[in-house]
Write a protein that holds these residues in place. Sequence first.
Motif, PDB file in Angstrom:
ATOM      1  N   VAL A  46       0.787  -1.272   0.253  1.00 44.93           N
ATOM      2  CA  VAL A  46       0.037  -0.338  -0.430  1.00 44.93           C
ATOM      3  C   VAL A  46       1.032   0.906   0.192  1.00 44.93           C
ATOM      4  N   PRO A  47       1.085   2.326  -1.298  1.00 43.73           N
ATOM      5  CA  PRO A  47       1.318   3.429  -1.574  1.00 43.73           C
ATOM      6  C   PRO A  47       1.124   4.301   0.257  1.00 43.73           C
ATOM      7  N   LEU A  48       2.274   5.021   0.420  1.00 46.04           N
ATOM      8  CA  LEU A  48       2.036   5.960   1.539  1.00 46.04           C
ATOM      9  C   LEU A  48       1.505   7.194   1.447  1.00 46.04           C
ATOM     10  N   ARG A  49       1.707   7.649  -0.197  1.00 45.83           N
ATOM     11  CA  ARG A  49       1.364   8.701  -0.711  1.00 45.83           C
ATOM     12  C   ARG A  49       1.239   8.144  -2.421  1.00 45.83           C
ATOM     13  N   THR A  50       0.594   9.323  -2.604  1.00 44.53           N
ATOM     14  CA  THR A  50       0.500   9.097  -4.255  1.00 44.53           C
ATOM     15  C   THR A  50       1.208   9.891  -5.159  1.00 44.53           C
ATOM     16  N   THR A  51       1.664  11.200  -4.477  1.00 47.37           N
ATOM     17  CA  THR A  51       2.064  12.678  -5.672  1.00 47.37           C
ATOM     18  C   THR A  51       3.423  11.878  -4.939  1.00 47.37           C
ATOM     19  N   ALA A  52       4.580  12.467  -5.525  1.00 49.51           N
ATOM     20  CA  ALA A  52       6.390  12.897  -4.935  1.00 49.51           C
ATOM     21  C   ALA A  52       6.317  14.155  -4.937  1.00 49.51           C
ATOM     22  N   GLY A  53       6.553  14.959  -3.688  1.00 49.93           N
ATOM     23  CA  GLY A  53       7.112  16.225  -3.719  1.00 49.93           C
ATOM     24  C   GLY A  53       5.907  17.311  -3.637  1.00 49.93           C
TER      25      GLY A  53
END
Length: 81
Positions: A46-53
Amino acid sequence: MPSDAGSEPVRDAVRAGVTGGLHGVMLGTTALCAPTFVAACPIREVPLRTTAGAATDQGGPANSRSPWGARGSADAVRRGT
C-alpha cells in the motif's frame, strides 16, 4: 617466554566452540525468518502517498519547514551553517 606447544589444541577447541555456537544461531534464525518471509509474501503493498514532492499551501516544497529549505542537513554542514 611461553611455548606455543599448547596453543594449537586450544585454538582448535575455540574454533570448534565458536563455529558450533554460530551454527545453532544461524539455524534458529533461519527457522524464524523463513516462515515470516513466506507469511509476508501475500501482503499487498500500500503506497504511503500517491505523489512525490507534493507542494504545501505556501507553494513551496513539502519539506519547506526544514531550516535548510529543500536541501538536507548534509548540505548545511558543507556550507558551514
